[in-house]
Design an enzyme around this catalytic site. Structure first.
Site, PDB file in Angstrom:
ATOM      1  N   SER A  60      41.494  30.657 -40.013  1.00  0.00           N
ATOM      2  CA  SER A  60      40.066  30.205 -39.468  1.00  0.00           C
ATOM      3  C   SER A  60      40.430  28.757 -38.678  1.00  0.00           C
ATOM      4  O   SER A  60      39.611  28.482 -37.956  1.00  0.00           O
ATOM      5  CB  SER A  60      39.289  29.643 -40.640  1.00  0.00           C
ATOM      6  OG  SER A  60      39.693  28.403 -41.203  1.00  0.00           O
ATOM      7  N   LYS A  97      39.036  22.462 -42.290  1.00  0.00           N
ATOM      8  CA  LYS A  97      38.092  22.606 -41.138  1.00  0.00           C
ATOM      9  C   LYS A  97      37.881  21.332 -40.185  1.00  0.00           C
ATOM     10  O   LYS A  97      38.284  20.247 -40.869  1.00  0.00           O
ATOM     11  CB  LYS A  97      36.532  22.847 -41.786  1.00  0.00           C
ATOM     12  CG  LYS A  97      36.630  24.268 -42.525  1.00  0.00           C
ATOM     13  CD  LYS A  97      36.923  25.485 -41.511  1.00  0.00           C
ATOM     14  CE  LYS A  97      36.484  27.007 -42.381  1.00  0.00           C
ATOM     15  NZ  LYS A  97      37.717  27.213 -43.033  1.00  0.00           N
TER      16      LYS A  97
END
Length: 139
Positions: A60, A97
């Site tokens: 990701s 993230k």
């Protein structure tokens, strides 16, 4: 090569550091090009008591050059700011993230369009476990 134990528990392993940068290759590292010795602990870890390493799983964060299997150097002592890549726990699950601020609040954003943004609301069980300072990956 000499391994030296430090008082803080880290091992020192100073290795040669070339005196010049390498634009597109360096055929053989000759001794006359070596400037000094470099210990990666000293280079990557500013605060040993607040630093940990974690291995990445998943893809990701490819846009931030963070790949599956990479090792992240994370500092727990830094206050997370929008724009930082962070290790966070969201509703009991860990993730890496980018922390972003939007008009509606904070969110955790992937760096891969195949993944969804994680909005952080008052109902979200959210905690930052550290700010990512470095990525170590094999080429």
């Amino acid at each position: 090569m000499s391994l030296v134990a430090r008082a803080d528990g880290f091992l020192r392993l100073p290795l040669p550091l070339a005196g010049e940068s390498v634009p597109a290759g360096f055929p053989s590292p000759a001794d006359e090009y070596m400037e000094r010795r470099l210990d990666l602990n000293e280079y990557l870890v500013a605060r040993p008591e607040a630093t940990y390493f974690v291995r990445v799983s998943g893809d990701s964060m490819l846009g931030a050059s963070i790949h599956h299997g990479d090792i992240l150097v994370v500092d727990r002592s830094l206050a997370p700011r929008p724009g930082n890549v962070v290790i966070a726990q969201v509703d009991g699950e860990f993730t890496v993230k980018r922390l972003r601020k939007t008009p509606s609040g904070l969110e955790l954003a992937p760096e891969n369009p195949d993944y969804a943004v994680i909005p952080l609301t008052e109902e979200t069980d959210f905690q930052v476990w550290g700010v990512v300072l470095h990525v170590v990956h094999k080429v």
